[in-house]
Design a protein around this motif. Sequence first.
Motif, PDB file in Angstrom:
ATOM      1  N   ILE A 104       0.657   0.630   6.277  1.00 49.60           N
ATOM      2  CA  ILE A 104      -0.560  -0.201   6.348  1.00 49.60           C
ATOM      3  C   ILE A 104      -0.252  -1.693   6.315  1.00 49.60           C
ATOM      4  O   ILE A 104      -1.164  -2.517   6.461  1.00 49.60           O
ATOM      5  CB  ILE A 104      -1.570   0.170   5.245  1.00 49.60           C
ATOM      6  CG1 ILE A 104      -1.016  -0.126   3.856  1.00 49.60           C
ATOM      7  CG2 ILE A 104      -2.006   1.611   5.374  1.00 49.60           C
ATOM      8  CD1 ILE A 104      -2.034   0.044   2.749  1.00 49.60           C
ATOM      9  N   GLU A 105       1.025  -2.030   6.141  1.00 54.17           N
ATOM     10  CA  GLU A 105       1.505  -3.408   6.174  1.00 54.17           C
ATOM     11  C   GLU A 105       0.855  -4.314   5.136  1.00 54.17           C
ATOM     12  O   GLU A 105       0.561  -5.477   5.403  1.00 54.17           O
ATOM     13  CB  GLU A 105       1.348  -3.990   7.584  1.00 54.17           C
ATOM     14  CG  GLU A 105       2.146  -3.234   8.615  1.00 54.17           C
ATOM     15  CD  GLU A 105       1.971  -3.760  10.021  1.00 54.17           C
ATOM     16  OE1 GLU A 105       1.022  -4.525  10.266  1.00 54.17           O
ATOM     17  OE2 GLU A 105       2.790  -3.389  10.871  1.00 54.17           O
ATOM     18  N   ARG A 106       0.622  -3.768   3.931  1.00 51.48           N
ATOM     19  CA  ARG A 106       0.134  -4.570   2.808  1.00 51.48           C
ATOM     20  C   ARG A 106       0.315  -3.791   1.519  1.00 51.48           C
ATOM     21  O   ARG A 106       0.509  -2.578   1.531  1.00 51.48           O
ATOM     22  CB  ARG A 106      -1.322  -4.984   2.993  1.00 51.48           C
ATOM     23  CG  ARG A 106      -2.284  -3.827   2.900  1.00 51.48           C
ATOM     24  CD  ARG A 106      -3.698  -4.303   2.932  1.00 51.48           C
ATOM     25  NE  ARG A 106      -4.224  -3.926   4.232  1.00 51.48           N
ATOM     26  CZ  ARG A 106      -5.412  -4.229   4.655  1.00 51.48           C
ATOM     27  NH1 ARG A 106      -6.195  -4.949   3.923  1.00 51.48           N
ATOM     28  NH2 ARG A 106      -5.837  -3.822   5.818  1.00 51.48           N
ATOM     29  N   ASP A 107       0.237  -4.515   0.402  1.00 50.21           N
ATOM     30  CA  ASP A 107       0.342  -3.866  -0.905  1.00 50.21           C
ATOM     31  C   ASP A 107      -0.937  -3.092  -1.204  1.00 50.21           C
ATOM     32  O   ASP A 107      -2.027  -3.455  -0.742  1.00 50.21           O
ATOM     33  CB  ASP A 107       0.574  -4.893  -2.009  1.00 50.21           C
ATOM     34  CG  ASP A 107       2.008  -5.388  -2.031  1.00 50.21           C
ATOM     35  OD1 ASP A 107       2.908  -4.580  -1.747  1.00 50.21           O
ATOM     36  OD2 ASP A 107       2.223  -6.567  -2.351  1.00 50.21           O
ATOM     37  N   LEU A 108      -0.777  -2.059  -2.003  1.00 47.30           N
ATOM     38  CA  LEU A 108      -1.922  -1.246  -2.400  1.00 47.30           C
ATOM     39  C   LEU A 108      -2.461  -1.731  -3.744  1.00 47.30           C
ATOM     40  O   LEU A 108      -1.749  -1.711  -4.735  1.00 47.30           O
ATOM     41  CB  LEU A 108      -1.505   0.226  -2.530  1.00 47.30           C
ATOM     42  CG  LEU A 108      -0.998   0.879  -1.269  1.00 47.30           C
ATOM     43  CD1 LEU A 108      -0.419   2.248  -1.598  1.00 47.30           C
ATOM     44  CD2 LEU A 108      -2.121   1.010  -0.269  1.00 47.30           C
ATOM     45  N   ARG A 109      -3.697  -2.144  -3.780  1.00 46.34           N
ATOM     46  CA  ARG A 109      -4.310  -2.570  -5.036  1.00 46.34           C
ATOM     47  C   ARG A 109      -4.653  -1.361  -5.894  1.00 46.34           C
ATOM     48  O   ARG A 109      -4.724  -1.454  -7.106  1.00 46.34           O
ATOM     49  CB  ARG A 109      -5.554  -3.397  -4.776  1.00 46.34           C
ATOM     50  CG  ARG A 109      -5.214  -4.747  -4.127  1.00 46.34           C
ATOM     51  CD  ARG A 109      -6.439  -5.508  -3.845  1.00 46.34           C
ATOM     52  NE  ARG A 109      -7.108  -4.797  -2.728  1.00 46.34           N
ATOM     53  CZ  ARG A 109      -8.196  -5.208  -2.136  1.00 46.34           C
ATOM     54  NH1 ARG A 109      -8.791  -6.292  -2.530  1.00 46.34           N
ATOM     55  NH2 ARG A 109      -8.721  -4.521  -1.139  1.00 46.34           N
ATOM     56  N   SER A 110      -4.853  -0.209  -5.280  1.00 47.45           N
ATOM     57  CA  SER A 110      -5.253   0.979  -6.024  1.00 47.45           C
ATOM     58  C   SER A 110      -4.158   1.456  -6.975  1.00 47.45           C
ATOM     59  O   SER A 110      -4.442   2.101  -7.973  1.00 47.45           O
ATOM     60  CB  SER A 110      -5.642   2.104  -5.068  1.00 47.45           C
ATOM     61  OG  SER A 110      -4.564   2.432  -4.225  1.00 47.45           O
ATOM     62  N   TYR A 111      -2.891   1.131  -6.703  1.00 49.26           N
ATOM     63  CA  TYR A 111      -1.801   1.568  -7.580  1.00 49.26           C
ATOM     64  C   TYR A 111      -1.921   0.942  -8.963  1.00 49.26           C
ATOM     65  O   TYR A 111      -1.765   1.608  -9.973  1.00 49.26           O
ATOM     66  CB  TYR A 111      -0.435   1.248  -6.976  1.00 49.26           C
ATOM     67  CG  TYR A 111       0.161   2.417  -6.256  1.00 49.26           C
ATOM     68  CD1 TYR A 111       1.136   3.190  -6.843  1.00 49.26           C
ATOM     69  CD2 TYR A 111      -0.265   2.775  -4.993  1.00 49.26           C
ATOM     70  CE1 TYR A 111       1.685   4.275  -6.193  1.00 49.26           C
ATOM     71  CE2 TYR A 111       0.278   3.852  -4.337  1.00 49.26           C
ATOM     72  CZ  TYR A 111       1.243   4.597  -4.937  1.00 49.26           C
ATOM     73  OH  TYR A 111       1.772   5.674  -4.298  1.00 49.26           O
ATOM     74  N   SER A 112      -2.189  -0.344  -9.025  1.00 46.49           N
ATOM     75  CA  SER A 112      -2.317  -0.983 -10.335  1.00 46.49           C
ATOM     76  C   SER A 112      -3.528  -0.441 -11.079  1.00 46.49           C
ATOM     77  O   SER A 112      -3.477  -0.227 -12.292  1.00 46.49           O
ATOM     78  CB  SER A 112      -2.397  -2.508 -10.196  1.00 46.49           C
ATOM     79  OG  SER A 112      -3.502  -2.882  -9.399  1.00 46.49           O
ATOM     80  N   LEU A 113      -4.610  -0.161 -10.372  1.00 47.64           N
ATOM     81  CA  LEU A 113      -5.792   0.421 -11.005  1.00 47.64           C
ATOM     82  C   LEU A 113      -5.491   1.821 -11.533  1.00 47.64           C
ATOM     83  O   LEU A 113      -5.840   2.153 -12.672  1.00 47.64           O
ATOM     84  CB  LEU A 113      -6.958   0.471 -10.018  1.00 47.64           C
ATOM     85  CG  LEU A 113      -8.219   1.162 -10.514  1.00 47.64           C
ATOM     86  CD1 LEU A 113      -8.807   0.418 -11.701  1.00 47.64           C
ATOM     87  CD2 LEU A 113      -9.239   1.279  -9.398  1.00 47.64           C
ATOM     88  N   MET A 114      -4.827   2.653 -10.737  1.00 46.79           N
ATOM     89  CA  MET A 114      -4.498   4.012 -11.180  1.00 46.79           C
ATOM     90  C   MET A 114      -3.562   3.989 -12.380  1.00 46.79           C
ATOM     91  O   MET A 114      -3.713   4.775 -13.314  1.00 46.79           O
ATOM     92  CB  MET A 114      -3.873   4.833 -10.045  1.00 46.79           C
ATOM     93  CG  MET A 114      -4.863   5.328  -9.020  1.00 46.79           C
ATOM     94  SD  MET A 114      -6.220   6.292  -9.701  1.00 46.79           S
ATOM     95  CE  MET A 114      -5.391   7.608 -10.527  1.00 46.79           C
ATOM     96  N   ASN A 115      -2.602   3.075 -12.388  1.00 46.60           N
ATOM     97  CA  ASN A 115      -1.690   2.966 -13.529  1.00 46.60           C
ATOM     98  C   ASN A 115      -2.444   2.552 -14.787  1.00 46.60           C
ATOM     99  O   ASN A 115      -2.171   3.047 -15.884  1.00 46.60           O
ATOM    100  CB  ASN A 115      -0.558   1.985 -13.229  1.00 46.60           C
ATOM    101  CG  ASN A 115       0.429   2.543 -12.227  1.00 46.60           C
ATOM    102  OD1 ASN A 115       0.588   3.758 -12.102  1.00 46.60           O
ATOM    103  ND2 ASN A 115       1.087   1.665 -11.500  1.00 46.60           N
TER     104      ASN A 115
END
Length: 124
Positions: A104-115
């Motif tokens: 997707i050529e960008r960082d995933l914001r959902s990873y920090s939320l899931m962590n």
Amino acid sequence: ALGSLLRYFEVWLLKISGFFPDLNKCVGCSSEIAESSGVWLAPDGAPQCYGCSGARGIAISSELKQSFTSILRNNPSVFAGQSNPSEHLAAIEDISYRLIRRTIERDLRSYSLMNQVQAESKLT
């Protein structure tokens, strides 16, 4: 079990969308990579045998490869019910994240939320 299910979902998301590499085939020399052999992922996510990679890239041991195989051969409840080593789940998370991010050529914001949610759920 939540971590196992998240890893399962990520791998299948990549597989169904066509972005999960075949860990049993070297893209460099087109040879089959035995189940009992490790594989290395190039920066573009392409799997390579030892000879083609020179042991450079993200190393996937034969044991970790078996965890990926378990995800692809079993349903989610079976995989989540297995004793999955935490270091394998962490490695699957890292590899999946890299492949998704590259796609997707960008960082995933959902990873920090899931962590954050996981950390909070462990406190309760």
